[in-house]
Write a protein that holds these residues in place. Structure first.
Motif, PDB file in Angstrom:
ATOM      1  N   GLU A 274      43.065  57.451 186.962  1.00 52.64           N
ATOM      2  CA  GLU A 274      44.448  57.182 187.343  1.00 52.64           C
ATOM      3  C   GLU A 274      44.671  57.441 188.838  1.00 52.64           C
ATOM      4  O   GLU A 274      45.330  56.663 189.515  1.00 52.64           O
ATOM      5  CB  GLU A 274      45.379  58.057 186.514  1.00 52.64           C
ATOM      6  CG  GLU A 274      46.839  57.788 186.754  1.00 52.64           C
ATOM      7  CD  GLU A 274      47.706  58.658 185.870  1.00 52.64           C
ATOM      8  OE1 GLU A 274      48.773  59.090 186.357  1.00 52.64           O
ATOM      9  OE2 GLU A 274      47.341  58.906 184.709  1.00 52.64           O
TER      10      GLU A 274
ATOM     11  N   ASP B 237      40.236  60.564 182.614  1.00 53.77           N
ATOM     12  CA  ASP B 237      41.476  59.793 182.661  1.00 53.77           C
ATOM     13  C   ASP B 237      42.263  60.091 183.935  1.00 53.77           C
ATOM     14  O   ASP B 237      42.804  59.186 184.569  1.00 53.77           O
ATOM     15  CB  ASP B 237      42.349  60.089 181.434  1.00 53.77           C
ATOM     16  CG  ASP B 237      41.744  59.548 180.157  1.00 53.77           C
ATOM     17  OD1 ASP B 237      40.859  58.667 180.229  1.00 53.77           O
ATOM     18  OD2 ASP B 237      42.155  60.017 179.072  1.00 53.77           O
TER      19      ASP B 237
ATOM     20  N   GLU C  81      37.437  64.351 178.820  1.00 53.81           N
ATOM     21  CA  GLU C  81      38.177  63.104 178.632  1.00 53.81           C
ATOM     22  C   GLU C  81      39.432  63.104 179.493  1.00 53.81           C
ATOM     23  O   GLU C  81      39.754  62.098 180.140  1.00 53.81           O
ATOM     24  CB  GLU C  81      38.544  62.920 177.163  1.00 53.81           C
ATOM     25  CG  GLU C  81      37.379  62.555 176.278  1.00 53.81           C
ATOM     26  CD  GLU C  81      37.754  62.519 174.812  1.00 53.81           C
ATOM     27  OE1 GLU C  81      38.908  62.859 174.466  1.00 53.81           O
ATOM     28  OE2 GLU C  81      36.887  62.148 174.010  1.00 53.81           O
ATOM     29  N   HIS C  82      40.129  64.221 179.524  1.00 53.36           N
ATOM     30  CA  HIS C  82      41.334  64.316 180.350  1.00 53.36           C
ATOM     31  C   HIS C  82      40.978  64.251 181.835  1.00 53.36           C
ATOM     32  O   HIS C  82      41.693  63.629 182.623  1.00 53.36           O
ATOM     33  CB  HIS C  82      42.096  65.609 180.045  1.00 53.36           C
ATOM     34  CG  HIS C  82      42.835  65.567 178.752  1.00 53.36           C
ATOM     35  ND1 HIS C  82      43.982  64.838 178.579  1.00 53.36           N
ATOM     36  CD2 HIS C  82      42.581  66.149 177.564  1.00 53.36           C
ATOM     37  CE1 HIS C  82      44.406  64.974 177.343  1.00 53.36           C
ATOM     38  NE2 HIS C  82      43.567  65.762 176.695  1.00 53.36           N
TER      39      HIS C  82
END
Length: 78
Positions: free
Chosen positions: A25, A21, A17-18
């Motif tokens: 970004e 993300d 998930e990180h």
């Protein structure tokens, strides 16, 4: 032993998930430039603002996808 596997699965999921993300970004400026070059305008994000609204929207989308999958399977069975 089972607890260790569930802990590992949790941290593995969180790591991805990180990663997702972070990649989203980092690639946002490239995506904007590409959309600009293609002449496509970005739609205003009128999406849900609260976590509850996001969950409700996700539930509706999941239900829709489920119904579509059932229809597809029924067509194949016929």
């Amino acid at each position: 032993m089972n607890r260790h596997f569930s802990d590992a699965r949790y941290y593995f999921r969180r790591g991805f998930e990180h990663l997702y993300d972070g990649l989203t970004e980092e690639t946002e400026p490239l995506r904007r430039r590409l959309m600009e070059m293609l002449g496509r305008e970005e739609a205003e994000e009128a999406g849900p603002q609260t976590p509850r609204e996001r969950v409700e929207r996700g539930a509706r989308e999941a239900a829709t996808q489920g119904r579509q999958a059932v229809r597809k399977v029924r067509r194949r069975v016929r």
